[in-house]
Design a protein around this motif. Structure first.
Motif, PDB file in Angstrom:
ATOM      1  N   TRP A 100       0.785  -1.227   0.000  1.00 57.62           N
ATOM      2  CA  TRP A 100       0.000   0.000   0.000  1.00 57.62           C
ATOM      3  C   TRP A 100       0.814   1.273   0.000  1.00 57.62           C
ATOM      4  CZ3 TRP A 100       1.518   0.673   4.987  1.00 57.62           C
ATOM      5  CH2 TRP A 100       1.329  -0.328   5.908  1.00 57.62           C
ATOM      6  N   GLY A 101       2.118   1.186  -0.137  1.00 55.66           N
ATOM      7  CA  GLY A 101       2.941   2.383  -0.292  1.00 55.66           C
ATOM      8  C   GLY A 101       3.397   2.987   1.024  1.00 55.66           C
ATOM      9  N   PHE A 102       3.977   4.157   0.924  1.00 59.78           N
ATOM     10  CA  PHE A 102       4.508   4.863   2.086  1.00 59.78           C
ATOM     11  C   PHE A 102       3.373   5.302   3.010  1.00 59.78           C
ATOM     12  CE2 PHE A 102       7.472   5.688  -1.445  1.00 59.78           C
ATOM     13  CZ  PHE A 102       8.604   5.090  -0.921  1.00 59.78           C
ATOM     14  N   VAL A 103       3.697   5.459   4.291  1.00 63.78           N
ATOM     15  CA  VAL A 103       2.705   5.904   5.274  1.00 63.78           C
ATOM     16  C   VAL A 103       2.999   7.357   5.615  1.00 63.78           C
ATOM     17  CG1 VAL A 103       1.792   5.553   7.593  1.00 63.78           C
ATOM     18  CG2 VAL A 103       2.479   3.581   6.217  1.00 63.78           C
ATOM     19  N   PRO A 104       2.035   8.251   5.372  1.00 61.60           N
ATOM     20  CA  PRO A 104       2.232   9.657   5.732  1.00 61.60           C
ATOM     21  C   PRO A 104       2.359   9.815   7.248  1.00 61.60           C
ATOM     22  CG  PRO A 104       0.320   9.396   4.296  1.00 61.60           C
ATOM     23  CD  PRO A 104       0.753   8.026   4.712  1.00 61.60           C
ATOM     24  N   GLU A 105       3.182  10.757   7.674  1.00 64.24           N
ATOM     25  CA  GLU A 105       3.400  10.983   9.101  1.00 64.24           C
ATOM     26  C   GLU A 105       2.088  11.206   9.856  1.00 64.24           C
ATOM     27  OE1 GLU A 105       6.124  13.698  12.077  1.00 64.24           O
ATOM     28  OE2 GLU A 105       6.364  13.900   9.925  1.00 64.24           O
ATOM     29  N   LYS A 106       1.140  11.875   9.236  1.00 61.96           N
ATOM     30  CA  LYS A 106      -0.139  12.166   9.891  1.00 61.96           C
ATOM     31  C   LYS A 106      -0.913  10.895  10.238  1.00 61.96           C
ATOM     32  CE  LYS A 106      -3.006  12.716   5.764  1.00 61.96           C
ATOM     33  NZ  LYS A 106      -3.768  11.495   5.988  1.00 61.96           N
ATOM     34  N   ASP A 107      -0.595   9.763   9.586  1.00 64.51           N
ATOM     35  CA  ASP A 107      -1.310   8.505   9.831  1.00 64.51           C
ATOM     36  C   ASP A 107      -0.642   7.629  10.889  1.00 64.51           C
ATOM     37  OD1 ASP A 107      -3.241   9.221   8.002  1.00 64.51           O
ATOM     38  OD2 ASP A 107      -2.347   8.085   6.356  1.00 64.51           O
ATOM     39  N   LEU A 108       0.520   8.035  11.388  1.00 62.39           N
ATOM     40  CA  LEU A 108       1.170   7.268  12.453  1.00 62.39           C
ATOM     41  C   LEU A 108       0.472   7.563  13.775  1.00 62.39           C
ATOM     42  CD1 LEU A 108       4.962   7.714  11.657  1.00 62.39           C
ATOM     43  CD2 LEU A 108       3.470   5.813  11.037  1.00 62.39           C
ATOM     44  N   ILE A 109       0.251   6.520  14.567  1.00 64.38           N
ATOM     45  CA  ILE A 109      -0.429   6.697  15.843  1.00 64.38           C
ATOM     46  C   ILE A 109       0.543   6.539  17.002  1.00 64.38           C
ATOM     47  CG2 ILE A 109      -2.167   5.703  17.374  1.00 64.38           C
ATOM     48  CD1 ILE A 109      -3.770   5.048  14.851  1.00 64.38           C
ATOM     49  N   GLY A 110       1.376   5.516  16.968  1.00 64.75           N
ATOM     50  CA  GLY A 110       2.306   5.287  18.067  1.00 64.75           C
ATOM     51  C   GLY A 110       2.972   3.941  17.954  1.00 64.75           C
TER      52      GLY A 110
END
Length: 136
Positions: A100-110
């Motif tokens: 699914w590609g790179f994960v944007p920083e805004k989608d990181l939770i912890g």
């Protein structure tokens, strides 16, 4: 964005991630692997023979599964600014940034620290031995 995933963070913005012959390399530093033995894993509702390896990822050791007979596309990517590259520990059967590609920083939770619940979908039962196990 409606589903939470727990994956290993492999690449930070600017990192060069290479995966060749089932060896992960980050910025030119290969993650060493030590074979621990064979195991049976459940994938897609079937039992599959896998190799259990201990991977040393920049000083952090964790367990990974590899299927020697499963072909895997080699790749090399540079993680763009503001994004992260994630991989599952089952290297031949995991939906992760390769899918699914790179994960944007805004989608990181912890960071996950332990297993709260574990379900064996093939046998429709709780995997009690995994509950409360530490994730590293």
């Amino acid at each position: 964005t409606s589903t939470y995933f727990i994956k290993r963070l492999i690449g930070l913005p600017g990192d060069v991630i290479t995966y060749k012959n089932k060896i992960l390399t980050i910025n030119g530093c290969p993650a060493s692997q030590k074979l621990l033995g064979e195991r049976i894993d459940q994938e897609g509702g079937k039992n599959v023979s896998v190799l259990l390896n201990e991977e040393n990822l920049l000083g952090i050791k964790h367990l990974i599964y590899l299927q020697p007979d499963q072909s895997m596309d080699d790749f090399s990517v540079t993680v763009p600014p503001g994004n992260y590259f994630m991989m599952g520990d089952n290297r031949d059967y995991s939906y992760d940034s390769r899918y699914w590609g790179f994960v944007p920083e805004k989608d990181l939770i912890g960071k996950a620290f332990w297993i709260f619940f574990s379900w064996d979908g093939m046998h429709n039962m709780v995997r009690w031995h995994r509950i409360g196990s530490r994730i590293h």
